[in-house]
Design a protein around this motif. Structure first.
Motif, PDB file in Angstrom:
ATOM      1  N   SER A  24      48.718  36.924  38.620  1.00  0.00           N
ATOM      2  CA  SER A  24      48.925  38.368  38.540  1.00  0.00           C
ATOM      3  C   SER A  24      47.629  38.968  37.997  1.00  0.00           C
ATOM      4  O   SER A  24      46.790  38.258  37.419  1.00  0.00           O
ATOM      5  CB  SER A  24      50.089  38.696  37.606  1.00  0.00           C
ATOM      6  OG  SER A  24      49.735  38.411  36.262  1.00  0.00           O
ATOM      7  N   GLY A  25      47.452  40.266  38.155  1.00  0.00           N
ATOM      8  CA  GLY A  25      46.270  40.926  37.611  1.00  0.00           C
ATOM      9  C   GLY A  25      46.176  40.761  36.103  1.00  0.00           C
ATOM     10  O   GLY A  25      45.083  40.596  35.561  1.00  0.00           O
ATOM     11  N   LEU A  26      47.308  40.796  35.418  1.00  0.00           N
ATOM     12  CA  LEU A  26      47.317  40.609  33.966  1.00  0.00           C
ATOM     13  C   LEU A  26      46.832  39.208  33.610  1.00  0.00           C
ATOM     14  O   LEU A  26      45.972  39.042  32.731  1.00  0.00           O
ATOM     15  CB  LEU A  26      48.723  40.857  33.407  1.00  0.00           C
ATOM     16  CG  LEU A  26      48.883  40.646  31.900  1.00  0.00           C
ATOM     17  CD1 LEU A  26      47.988  41.592  31.106  1.00  0.00           C
ATOM     18  CD2 LEU A  26      50.348  40.830  31.501  1.00  0.00           C
ATOM     19  N   GLU A  27      47.347  38.196  34.304  1.00  0.00           N
ATOM     20  CA  GLU A  27      46.917  36.815  34.039  1.00  0.00           C
ATOM     21  C   GLU A  27      45.425  36.650  34.336  1.00  0.00           C
ATOM     22  O   GLU A  27      44.700  35.999  33.566  1.00  0.00           O
ATOM     23  CB  GLU A  27      47.715  35.836  34.902  1.00  0.00           C
ATOM     24  CG  GLU A  27      49.179  35.749  34.527  1.00  0.00           C
ATOM     25  CD  GLU A  27      50.021  35.054  35.588  1.00  0.00           C
ATOM     26  OE1 GLU A  27      51.071  34.504  35.192  1.00  0.00           O
ATOM     27  OE2 GLU A  27      49.666  35.057  36.786  1.00  0.00           O
ATOM     28  N   PHE A  28      44.957  37.238  35.421  1.00  0.00           N
ATOM     29  CA  PHE A  28      43.544  37.158  35.786  1.00  0.00           C
ATOM     30  C   PHE A  28      42.673  37.738  34.673  1.00  0.00           C
ATOM     31  O   PHE A  28      41.710  37.104  34.221  1.00  0.00           O
ATOM     32  CB  PHE A  28      43.300  37.903  37.104  1.00  0.00           C
ATOM     33  CG  PHE A  28      41.878  37.833  37.576  1.00  0.00           C
ATOM     34  CD1 PHE A  28      41.471  36.787  38.397  1.00  0.00           C
ATOM     35  CD2 PHE A  28      40.957  38.796  37.216  1.00  0.00           C
ATOM     36  CE1 PHE A  28      40.154  36.717  38.850  1.00  0.00           C
ATOM     37  CE2 PHE A  28      39.645  38.733  37.647  1.00  0.00           C
ATOM     38  CZ  PHE A  28      39.238  37.687  38.466  1.00  0.00           C
ATOM     39  N   MET A  29      43.011  38.940  34.218  1.00  0.00           N
ATOM     40  CA  MET A  29      42.211  39.593  33.181  1.00  0.00           C
ATOM     41  C   MET A  29      42.269  38.826  31.858  1.00  0.00           C
ATOM     42  O   MET A  29      41.269  38.735  31.150  1.00  0.00           O
ATOM     43  CB  MET A  29      42.674  41.043  32.978  1.00  0.00           C
ATOM     44  CG  MET A  29      42.265  41.992  34.081  1.00  0.00           C
ATOM     45  SD  MET A  29      40.477  42.006  34.402  1.00  0.00           S
ATOM     46  CE  MET A  29      39.821  42.346  32.775  1.00  0.00           C
ATOM     47  N   GLN A  30      43.413  38.275  31.511  1.00  0.00           N
ATOM     48  CA  GLN A  30      43.514  37.469  30.294  1.00  0.00           C
ATOM     49  C   GLN A  30      42.646  36.218  30.402  1.00  0.00           C
ATOM     50  O   GLN A  30      41.988  35.830  29.440  1.00  0.00           O
ATOM     51  CB  GLN A  30      44.973  37.094  30.017  1.00  0.00           C
ATOM     52  CG  GLN A  30      45.804  38.280  29.577  1.00  0.00           C
ATOM     53  CD  GLN A  30      47.293  37.989  29.540  1.00  0.00           C
ATOM     54  OE1 GLN A  30      47.806  37.124  30.245  1.00  0.00           O
ATOM     55  NE2 GLN A  30      48.014  38.748  28.716  1.00  0.00           N
ATOM     56  N   MET A  93      44.265  46.813  37.076  1.00  0.00           N
ATOM     57  CA  MET A  93      44.381  45.404  37.470  1.00  0.00           C
ATOM     58  C   MET A  93      45.502  44.694  36.713  1.00  0.00           C
ATOM     59  O   MET A  93      46.194  43.853  37.277  1.00  0.00           O
ATOM     60  CB  MET A  93      43.043  44.688  37.228  1.00  0.00           C
ATOM     61  CG  MET A  93      43.051  43.206  37.485  1.00  0.00           C
ATOM     62  SD  MET A  93      43.272  42.830  39.237  1.00  0.00           S
ATOM     63  CE  MET A  93      42.698  41.145  39.274  1.00  0.00           C
ATOM     64  N   THR A  94      45.712  45.049  35.454  1.00  0.00           N
ATOM     65  CA  THR A  94      46.766  44.384  34.673  1.00  0.00           C
ATOM     66  C   THR A  94      48.160  44.658  35.219  1.00  0.00           C
ATOM     67  O   THR A  94      49.117  44.002  34.835  1.00  0.00           O
ATOM     68  CB  THR A  94      46.734  44.789  33.188  1.00  0.00           C
ATOM     69  OG1 THR A  94      47.065  46.181  33.064  1.00  0.00           O
ATOM     70  CG2 THR A  94      45.386  44.485  32.543  1.00  0.00           C
ATOM     71  N   ARG A  95      48.282  45.627  36.112  1.00  0.00           N
ATOM     72  CA  ARG A  95      49.573  45.970  36.713  1.00  0.00           C
ATOM     73  C   ARG A  95      49.665  45.554  38.182  1.00  0.00           C
ATOM     74  O   ARG A  95      50.653  45.842  38.845  1.00  0.00           O
ATOM     75  CB  ARG A  95      49.816  47.480  36.586  1.00  0.00           C
ATOM     76  CG  ARG A  95      49.707  48.049  35.172  1.00  0.00           C
ATOM     77  CD  ARG A  95      51.007  48.217  34.420  1.00  0.00           C
ATOM     78  NE  ARG A  95      52.051  48.885  35.118  1.00  0.00           N
ATOM     79  CZ  ARG A  95      52.242  50.207  35.176  1.00  0.00           C
ATOM     80  NH1 ARG A  95      51.423  51.024  34.558  1.00  0.00           N
ATOM     81  NH2 ARG A  95      53.250  50.697  35.834  1.00  0.00           N
ATOM     82  N   VAL A  96      48.635  44.874  38.675  1.00  0.00           N
ATOM     83  CA  VAL A  96      48.611  44.420  40.069  1.00  0.00           C
ATOM     84  C   VAL A  96      49.379  43.102  40.174  1.00  0.00           C
ATOM     85  O   VAL A  96      49.128  42.178  39.405  1.00  0.00           O
ATOM     86  CB  VAL A  96      47.151  44.256  40.557  1.00  0.00           C
ATOM     87  CG1 VAL A  96      47.085  43.581  41.903  1.00  0.00           C
ATOM     88  CG2 VAL A  96      46.463  45.622  40.611  1.00  0.00           C
ATOM     89  N   PRO A  97      50.318  43.001  41.122  1.00  0.00           N
ATOM     90  CA  PRO A  97      51.105  41.772  41.230  1.00  0.00           C
ATOM     91  C   PRO A  97      50.308  40.610  41.838  1.00  0.00           C
ATOM     92  O   PRO A  97      49.281  40.815  42.494  1.00  0.00           O
ATOM     93  CB  PRO A  97      52.261  42.166  42.150  1.00  0.00           C
ATOM     94  CG  PRO A  97      51.734  43.300  42.959  1.00  0.00           C
ATOM     95  CD  PRO A  97      50.741  44.021  42.088  1.00  0.00           C
TER      96      PRO A  97
END
Length: 163
Positions: A24-30, A93-97
């Protein structure tokens, strides 16, 4: 949360599309924030890095140095724009599935006052909306020690389902 800065030194070190779409965008950014995935070299070049990543919000911390000045010796507007574009778009991006990507369509910057060279700032991006095809976010640059508001911004991003 480690905050290890792993910056790509070549195109091969950047995450490929498969690695991007698997998160997910959240996982990517983390994973970028934590150094599990290489971050883009623009962060090293411009002197900022994501320090907070949560759903709908990112914070990039940075310090403009002499290399970011214009001919008058003040921080170039492009530095304000780059850090704001980064924090606002990454908030979207944190909200992108998983299976989707995004990119900036347009952004606007309002510079309120000059940032003194060497001043550590936080660029805070907040996602206002992330739908099937668009995302909207706001941002601001604030001094870490003085709390002053240096600039604000807004962005519209396109969200694209890839698989």
């Amino acid at each position: 949360m480690s905050q290890t800065r792993y910056i790509a030194k070549s195109p091969e070190e950047l995450p490929d599309m498969e690695a991007t779409l698997a998160r997910s965008g959240l996982e990517f950014m983390q994973d970028v924030r934590d150094g599990k995935l290489a971050g883009p070299p623009i962060g090293a070049l411009m002197g900022f890095w994501p320090t907070l990543v949560e759903e709908g919000k990112t914070v990039f911390t940075g310090t403009p140095e002499f290399s970011t000045t214009n001919p008058m010796g003040t921080v170039h507007g492009g530095w304000y724009g780059t850090i704001l574009d980064s924090c606002m778009a990454c908030a979207v991006m944190t909200r992108v599935p998983k299976g989707s990507v995004y990119t900036t369509l347009e952004f606007k910057v309002n510079i309120l006052r000059p940032i003194p060279l060497g001043t550590e700032v936080e660029a805070i991006g907040t996602c206002q909306h992330a739908g099937r095809s668009t995302g909207i976010a706001n941002g601001e640059i604030r001094g870490v020690s003085d709390g002053k508001l240096y600039a604000t911004g807004s962005t519209t991003c396109i969200i694209m389902k890839m698989k």
